[in-house]
Write a protein that holds these residues in place. Structure first.
Motif, PDB file in Angstrom:
ATOM      1  N   GLU A   1      13.511   3.061  -7.537  1.00  0.00           N
ATOM      2  CA  GLU A   1      13.871   1.869  -6.758  1.00  0.00           C
ATOM      3  C   GLU A   1      13.574   2.072  -5.266  1.00  0.00           C
ATOM      4  O   GLU A   1      12.936   1.233  -4.623  1.00  0.00           O
ATOM      5  CB  GLU A   1      15.341   1.544  -6.961  1.00  0.00           C
ATOM      6  N   GLN A   2      14.019   3.200  -4.728  1.00  0.00           N
ATOM      7  CA  GLN A   2      13.846   3.434  -3.295  1.00  0.00           C
ATOM      8  C   GLN A   2      12.389   3.733  -2.940  1.00  0.00           C
ATOM      9  O   GLN A   2      11.896   3.307  -1.894  1.00  0.00           O
ATOM     10  CB  GLN A   2      14.754   4.579  -2.845  1.00  0.00           C
TER      11      GLN A   2
ATOM     12  N   THR B   1       9.746   2.583  -4.516  1.00  0.00           N
ATOM     13  CA  THR B   1       9.022   1.316  -4.577  1.00  0.00           C
ATOM     14  C   THR B   1       9.306   0.458  -3.355  1.00  0.00           C
ATOM     15  O   THR B   1       8.404  -0.194  -2.814  1.00  0.00           O
ATOM     16  CB  THR B   1       9.384   0.562  -5.863  1.00  0.00           C
ATOM     17  N   GLU B   2      10.549   0.469  -2.901  1.00  0.00           N
ATOM     18  CA  GLU B   2      10.878  -0.321  -1.713  1.00  0.00           C
ATOM     19  C   GLU B   2      10.108   0.178  -0.492  1.00  0.00           C
ATOM     20  O   GLU B   2       9.597  -0.614   0.306  1.00  0.00           O
ATOM     21  CB  GLU B   2      12.383  -0.282  -1.449  1.00  0.00           C
TER      22      GLU B   2
ATOM     23  N   LEU C   1       7.231   1.726  -0.543  1.00  0.00           N
ATOM     24  CA  LEU C   1       5.826   1.360  -0.740  1.00  0.00           C
ATOM     25  C   LEU C   1       5.612  -0.141  -0.549  1.00  0.00           C
ATOM     26  O   LEU C   1       4.545  -0.563  -0.071  1.00  0.00           O
ATOM     27  CB  LEU C   1       5.353   1.799  -2.122  1.00  0.00           C
ATOM     28  N   ASN C   2       6.612  -0.947  -0.920  1.00  0.00           N
ATOM     29  CA  ASN C   2       6.524  -2.391  -0.644  1.00  0.00           C
ATOM     30  C   ASN C   2       6.221  -2.631   0.833  1.00  0.00           C
ATOM     31  O   ASN C   2       5.330  -3.412   1.194  1.00  0.00           O
ATOM     32  CB  ASN C   2       7.839  -3.092  -0.980  1.00  0.00           C
ATOM     33  N   TRP C   3       6.978  -1.955   1.684  1.00  0.00           N
ATOM     34  CA  TRP C   3       6.848  -2.174   3.122  1.00  0.00           C
ATOM     35  C   TRP C   3       5.612  -1.492   3.697  1.00  0.00           C
ATOM     36  O   TRP C   3       5.016  -1.983   4.656  1.00  0.00           O
ATOM     37  CB  TRP C   3       8.119  -1.731   3.837  1.00  0.00           C
TER      38      TRP C   3
ATOM     39  N   PHE D   1       2.737  -1.285   2.157  1.00  0.00           N
ATOM     40  CA  PHE D   1       1.627  -2.186   1.867  1.00  0.00           C
ATOM     41  C   PHE D   1       1.815  -3.542   2.537  1.00  0.00           C
ATOM     42  O   PHE D   1       0.833  -4.264   2.771  1.00  0.00           O
ATOM     43  CB  PHE D   1       1.431  -2.299   0.350  1.00  0.00           C
ATOM     44  N   TRP D   2       3.049  -3.903   2.860  1.00  0.00           N
ATOM     45  CA  TRP D   2       3.273  -5.093   3.691  1.00  0.00           C
ATOM     46  C   TRP D   2       2.539  -4.923   5.021  1.00  0.00           C
ATOM     47  O   TRP D   2       1.841  -5.825   5.482  1.00  0.00           O
ATOM     48  CB  TRP D   2       4.766  -5.296   3.943  1.00  0.00           C
TER      49      TRP D   2
ATOM     50  N   GLN E   1      15.130  -8.068   7.815  1.00  0.00           N
ATOM     51  CA  GLN E   1      15.296  -6.850   7.028  1.00  0.00           C
ATOM     52  C   GLN E   1      16.142  -5.828   7.782  1.00  0.00           C
ATOM     53  O   GLN E   1      17.018  -5.171   7.217  1.00  0.00           O
ATOM     54  CB  GLN E   1      13.919  -6.274   6.690  1.00  0.00           C
TER      55      GLN E   1
ATOM     56  N   ALA F   1      12.971   0.413   5.018  1.00  0.00           N
ATOM     57  CA  ALA F   1      13.121   0.408   3.562  1.00  0.00           C
ATOM     58  C   ALA F   1      14.550   0.722   3.111  1.00  0.00           C
ATOM     59  O   ALA F   1      14.782   0.923   1.929  1.00  0.00           O
ATOM     60  CB  ALA F   1      12.146   1.398   2.932  1.00  0.00           C
TER      61      ALA F   1
ATOM     62  N   ALA G   1       7.220   4.000   5.619  1.00  0.00           N
ATOM     63  CA  ALA G   1       7.189   2.573   5.953  1.00  0.00           C
ATOM     64  C   ALA G   1       7.462   2.374   7.437  1.00  0.00           C
ATOM     65  O   ALA G   1       6.794   1.571   8.105  1.00  0.00           O
ATOM     66  CB  ALA G   1       8.202   1.814   5.110  1.00  0.00           C
TER      67      ALA G   1
END
Length: 291
Positions: free
Chosen positions: A138-139, A141-142, A144-146, A148-149, A193, A201, A208
């Motif tokens: 979960e952490q 991925t979060e 990596l979300n940011w 790639f954001w 955020q 994140a 991130a």
């Protein structure tokens, strides 16, 4: 520039420079323009870069890793003067066929591994050393979300807003308004955020933060495009808090100095080959030696 509406041709051809800052290095083809072998130092990591926001991402990451005691993150940072076309030399193109800084070669592996694109370099280093990227799905991925954001959002800030507001040969209302609206939306995304979390994140400082801070930190602190007032950057309270928190980190301060060729001489370390260079090789020291 003509005031008449522009009608695109059926087939676009490059027959003249587009104008504006950096026009002399813009071209519609890839590949090397000249033969030039890259220098190589003695450290495990060989970095070829400049202290633009994308370059700062990597030098901050390397300095943070060294601060944690990872000796394998020692690096030589070779200055790549992009306005002079260093990125089009044959040696650089072998490392990054896209001719953009930063580019990294990990000499600790057999064969050496080339890594290009700043987001890829951050991810590579975090996985190699097991740092600044959470381990739970979960952490992780979060974060990596940011990461790639930023990779997706950055071109709207730099190539979009930055170009038309600061670098284009003439200022036009439509593109400036279009990209200012998008950049302010991005700043609002970050502000919301950071109202809920100390770092981008979550509760941990990650790659991130290292990816996003060089771009949006420079914007908020009026170190990019001279646009902080225009964008009302001070109104993003939580973003400003985070920007200053990151800016105070010793590794970030060092990372911002590496491959920097502008600003205060005491904040410029044109090339970094050893940790002692921060004490002995900054530009103010080099100028004193030359007197």
């Amino acid at each position: 520039m003509s005031d008449q509406p522009y009608t695109p041709p059926k087939v676009w051809k490059w027959d003249t420079e587009s104008g504006g800052q950096f026009a002399n290095i813009n071209r519609p083809v890839a590949g090397a323009t000249h033969e030039k072998k890259l220098p190589r130092g003695r450290q495990p990591m060989q970095l070829y870069s400049l202290a633009t926001p994308n370059g700062v991402k990597v030098t901050v990451m390397l300095e943070e890793l060294l601060a944690l005691g990872f000796e394998g993150a020692e690096y030589d940072a070779h200055l790549t003067r992009i306005t002079e076309g260093d990125q089009f030399g044959s040696g650089f193109v072998e490392i990054n066929p896209n001719s953009k800084i930063p580019a990294l070669v990990d000499q600790s592996t057999t064969p050496p591994i080339r890594v290009f694109e700043s987001g890829s370099i951050l991810l590579y280093l975090s996985e190699k050393f097991g740092a600044f990227l959470p381990h739970t799905p979960e952490q992780r991925t979060e974060a990596l979300n940011w990461l790639f954001w930023q990779v997706g959002a950055g071109p709207y800030l730099g190539g979009g807003f930055g170009h038309f507001y600061a670098y284009a040969p003439e200022k036009y209302e439509y593109p400036i308004n279009r990209f200012a609206m998008e950049v302010k939306r991005q700043m609002d995304v970050l502000d919301r955020q950071l109202a809920k979390h100390p770092f981008i994140a979550g509760r941990e400082y990650t790659i991130a933060d290292m990816a996003i801070w060089p771009w949006y930190g420079a914007l908020v602190r009026n170190e990019a495009y001279d646009a902080a007032e225009f964008l009302d950057a001070k109104s993003y309270q939580h973003l400003n808090r985070w920007v200053e928190d990151i800016a105070a980190r010793p590794a970030v301060i060092r990372g911002c100095m590496v491959n920097r060729t502008w600003g205060e001489p005491s904040e410029q370390l044109h090339e970094r080959h050893d940790s002692s260079d921060f004490e002995t090789k900054t530009q103010d020291k080099m100028l004193q030696e030359g007197d």
